[in-house]
Design an enzyme around this catalytic site. Structure first.
Site, PDB file in Angstrom:
ATOM      1  N   HIS A 197       8.157  -1.924  15.065  1.00  0.00           N
ATOM      2  CA  HIS A 197       7.655  -1.581  13.732  1.00  0.00           C
ATOM      3  C   HIS A 197       6.283  -2.204  13.479  1.00  0.00           C
ATOM      4  O   HIS A 197       5.408  -1.579  12.881  1.00  0.00           O
ATOM      5  CB  HIS A 197       8.636  -1.973  12.615  1.00  0.00           C
ATOM      6  CG  HIS A 197       8.140  -1.472  11.304  1.00  0.00           C
ATOM      7  ND1 HIS A 197       8.300  -0.156  10.905  1.00  0.00           N
ATOM      8  CD2 HIS A 197       7.371  -2.055  10.354  1.00  0.00           C
ATOM      9  CE1 HIS A 197       7.684   0.028   9.768  1.00  0.00           C
ATOM     10  NE2 HIS A 197       7.102  -1.112   9.404  1.00  0.00           N
ATOM     11  N   HIS A 255      -0.557  -6.795   8.097  1.00  0.00           N
ATOM     12  CA  HIS A 255      -1.552  -5.884   7.526  1.00  0.00           C
ATOM     13  C   HIS A 255      -2.883  -6.577   7.229  1.00  0.00           C
ATOM     14  O   HIS A 255      -3.947  -5.988   7.424  1.00  0.00           O
ATOM     15  CB  HIS A 255      -1.013  -5.242   6.244  1.00  0.00           C
ATOM     16  CG  HIS A 255       0.181  -4.381   6.502  1.00  0.00           C
ATOM     17  ND1 HIS A 255       0.151  -3.295   7.355  1.00  0.00           N
ATOM     18  CD2 HIS A 255       1.456  -4.454   6.049  1.00  0.00           C
ATOM     19  CE1 HIS A 255       1.350  -2.732   7.390  1.00  0.00           C
ATOM     20  NE2 HIS A 255       2.156  -3.419   6.612  1.00  0.00           N
ATOM     21  N   HIS A 275       2.650   3.854   7.323  1.00  0.00           N
ATOM     22  CA  HIS A 275       3.618   4.602   8.137  1.00  0.00           C
ATOM     23  C   HIS A 275       3.231   6.081   8.229  1.00  0.00           C
ATOM     24  O   HIS A 275       3.404   6.720   9.266  1.00  0.00           O
ATOM     25  CB  HIS A 275       5.036   4.469   7.566  1.00  0.00           C
ATOM     26  CG  HIS A 275       5.477   3.047   7.410  1.00  0.00           C
ATOM     27  ND1 HIS A 275       6.540   2.684   6.619  1.00  0.00           N
ATOM     28  CD2 HIS A 275       4.986   1.887   7.933  1.00  0.00           C
ATOM     29  CE1 HIS A 275       6.688   1.367   6.660  1.00  0.00           C
ATOM     30  NE2 HIS A 275       5.747   0.867   7.443  1.00  0.00           N
ATOM     31  N   ASP A 288       2.932  -0.324  12.435  1.00  0.00           N
ATOM     32  CA  ASP A 288       2.045  -0.730  11.330  1.00  0.00           C
ATOM     33  C   ASP A 288       0.607  -0.880  11.829  1.00  0.00           C
ATOM     34  O   ASP A 288      -0.345  -0.422  11.182  1.00  0.00           O
ATOM     35  CB  ASP A 288       2.495  -2.078  10.749  1.00  0.00           C
ATOM     36  CG  ASP A 288       3.660  -1.955   9.784  1.00  0.00           C
ATOM     37  OD1 ASP A 288       3.925  -0.849   9.281  1.00  0.00           O
ATOM     38  OD2 ASP A 288       4.300  -2.998   9.528  1.00  0.00           O
TER      39      ASP A 288
END
Ligand SMILES: [Zn+2]
Length: 312
Positions: free
Chosen positions: A245, A272, A89, A249
């Protein structure tokens, strides 16, 4: 008759140091973060000040040691203690603010979660201001498609003359379902993505806690979905906050390529781990990209051909 000359972008850093403090969402450890200006070609690097003067890690895909729930940087061979978790972030905020060089001093193992989004970091970076440096900004120009697949997850980068991303998520939940978000070179990170918070299911909170994760998580730093509602007072910040979001990411994870990517990034059901696999696959395939000076797309300076020496 005029000839248009390309303007080369210059690298940037912070105009002045800026500081914040908070807790790590997974570790629940209180940490202090100070962002400092750094010279051209430093890149973004973390300095674990609690571990001594040499405890520095470059924010680069080569230093990613874990991608379970968040992206963790670490230095192999530094007694295992030199790690910084949940960098994405903060990295997204730095990229959104166009900051190429900074030293991030942190006195604990995890970046403060703040409100679970990038917005507090964006605010800090706006307060610090941006300093232009006398060095060209270099970018990674993608020349060939790079693609990684894993079951029904996919991530790829395609050649394009500017950066853009598209992020699609699929959650078997009445309030999420299929969502797709795009963001591009001309986009406003602050308004379009930065406020989107991390999210989870109510059931998962208990499972994560049992696994020793999300110990610092709360309704103050995550959107929590029950089976049919949002538990946070005030509800969602964007109607498609979960996809935004995930795009945030992705934007943060892509910075770990070490330079801005000139290309189109598309992901489907990625997280991720997939983001990291994509960046690693790109960097390893050295025939698929080249480093170039980045040019301004919107500022073209008109100049007479004679003054340009008659060049084409
Ligand atoms: Zn996140």
């Amino acid at each position: 008759m005029t000839n248009q000359r390309q303007i080369i972008q210059r690298q940037t850093t912070l105009r002045k140091p800026i500081h914040c403090a908070g807790v790590g969402v997974h570790s629940n450890v209180g940490v202090s973060l100070t962002m400092l200006p750094a010279p051209a070609d430093t890149g973004i690097r973390f300095h674990r000040t609690d571990l001594g003067a040499n405890a520095v890690i470059a924010a680069h895909a080569d230093n990613v040691i874990d991608t379970t729930l968040c992206t963790v940087l670490g230095a192999k061979g530094f007694s295992g203690a030199l790690r910084v978790a949940t960098v994405e972030h903060l990295m997204a905020a730095l990229a959104g603010a166009g900051i190429d060089n900074a030293t991030l001093e942190i006195d604990g193992p995890e970046v403060p979660v703040m409100d679970g989004s990038s917005a507090p970091f964006v605010f800090l970076l706006e307060c610090a201001g941006t300093q232009m440096l006398n060095a060209p900004r270099r970018g990674i120009q993608v020349l060939e498609e790079i693609r990684v697949d894993e079951g029904n997850r996919m991530a790829r980068i395609l050649p394009a003359d500017r950066f853009s991303l598209s992020c699609t998520i699929e959650f078997d939940h009445a309030l999420i379902g299929n969502q797709s978000v795009g963001f591009d070179y001309d986009g406003n990170f602050s308004s379009e993505l930065s406020r989107a918070r991390t999210f989870c299911m109510e059931d998962d909170v208990l499972k994560m806690r049992a696994a020793g994760l999300a110990l610092g998580g709360s309704l103050d730093n995550a959107v929590v979905f029950s089976n049919d509602s949002v538990l946070n007072e005030g509800g969602l910040r964007y109607q498609d906050e979960p996809a935004r979001h995930k795009a945030l990411d992705l934007f943060g994870d892509l910075t770990l390529a070490g330079a801005p990517i000139i290309g189109r990034v598309e992901t489907f059901r990625a997280g991720h781990a997939m983001n990291h696999r994509l960046v690693t696959a790109l960097l390893e395939n050295t025939a698929a990209w080249r480093m170039v000076d980045m040019v301004e797309h919107d500022v073209l300076e008109d100049m007479p051909i004679a003054a340009a020496g008659g060049g084409a």
